[in-house]
Design a protein around this motif. Sequence first.
Motif, PDB file in Angstrom:
ATOM      1  N   LEU A   1     -28.164 -67.229  26.282  1.00 45.29           N
ATOM      2  CA  LEU A   1     -27.744 -65.831  26.340  1.00 45.29           C
ATOM      3  C   LEU A   1     -26.958 -65.602  27.621  1.00 45.29           C
ATOM      4  CD1 LEU A   1     -27.805 -62.861  25.377  1.00 45.29           C
ATOM      5  CD2 LEU A   1     -30.043 -62.655  26.517  1.00 45.29           C
ATOM      6  N   VAL A   2     -25.740 -65.085  27.467  1.00 47.03           N
ATOM      7  CA  VAL A   2     -24.886 -64.783  28.612  1.00 47.03           C
ATOM      8  C   VAL A   2     -24.600 -63.285  28.604  1.00 47.03           C
ATOM      9  CG1 VAL A   2     -22.658 -65.184  29.719  1.00 47.03           C
ATOM     10  CG2 VAL A   2     -23.836 -67.071  28.574  1.00 47.03           C
ATOM     11  N   ILE A   3     -24.893 -62.637  29.723  1.00 45.20           N
ATOM     12  CA  ILE A   3     -24.635 -61.209  29.899  1.00 45.20           C
ATOM     13  C   ILE A   3     -23.622 -61.068  31.030  1.00 45.20           C
ATOM     14  CG2 ILE A   3     -25.643 -59.003  30.602  1.00 45.20           C
ATOM     15  CD1 ILE A   3     -28.315 -60.050  29.402  1.00 45.20           C
ATOM     16  N   THR A   4     -22.557 -60.297  30.772  1.00 54.01           N
ATOM     17  CA  THR A   4     -21.545 -60.105  31.806  1.00 54.01           C
ATOM     18  C   THR A   4     -21.407 -58.627  32.147  1.00 54.01           C
ATOM     19  OG1 THR A   4     -19.570 -59.723  30.451  1.00 54.01           O
ATOM     20  CG2 THR A   4     -20.229 -62.026  30.796  1.00 54.01           C
ATOM     21  N   GLY A   5     -20.821 -58.375  33.296  1.00 52.68           N
ATOM     22  CA  GLY A   5     -20.459 -57.030  33.693  1.00 52.68           C
ATOM     23  C   GLY A   5     -20.910 -56.688  35.104  1.00 52.68           C
ATOM     24  N   ARG A   6     -20.223 -55.739  35.691  1.00 55.32           N
ATOM     25  CA  ARG A   6     -20.613 -55.219  37.001  1.00 55.32           C
ATOM     26  C   ARG A   6     -21.974 -54.552  36.883  1.00 55.32           C
ATOM     27  NH1 ARG A   6     -15.452 -53.461  40.041  1.00 55.32           N
ATOM     28  NH2 ARG A   6     -13.886 -54.611  38.890  1.00 55.32           N
TER      29      ARG A   6
END
Length: 174
Positions: free
Chosen positions: A134-139
């Motif tokens: 699981l990859v989560i991105t974002g500021r």
Amino acid sequence: MDQGYIQIYTGNGKGKTTAALGLAMRAAGAGYRVYIGQFIKEMEYSEIGILRDRFPEVTVELFGTPEGCIIDREPSDDDKNAAAAGFDKARRAVISGEYDLVILDELTIPVAMGLLSEESILKLMDERPDGVELVITGRYATDKMMEMADLVSEMNEIKHYYRQGVLSRKGIEC
């Protein structure tokens, strides 16, 4: 995939989505099934078209609204509904066992803007089956999200031509 981990790419620098999409191509090249859910984005950027055309093992869904990016404006009811519906689809992708790699691009933004709860993201991270990366991105990834993750990379802006008035360029930023 034997063991999956949780990765977070965060920070105010450029490259979070790009890193995640590079991982998607690598995983697809290894024969893995990949799901990408993009939050706050309604417009299909250049990389999405090529992924759809050339990588049949990659599924992409966009969870934005025609109003555009919510970062520079007050979120509407449509934004709230899109985030909730997108999160429901993303959650199903994670727990279904259908995908080896699930990328939830810009998932941290709806949390930071109050459209999704931090608790719902933490629960999803906890529910993730062992074989799913699981990859989560974002500021604005929260401290609790980063604590639960196995890998956290922070992109920091040192200098960016955007500050000189250069907007997104096709093929480079969009």
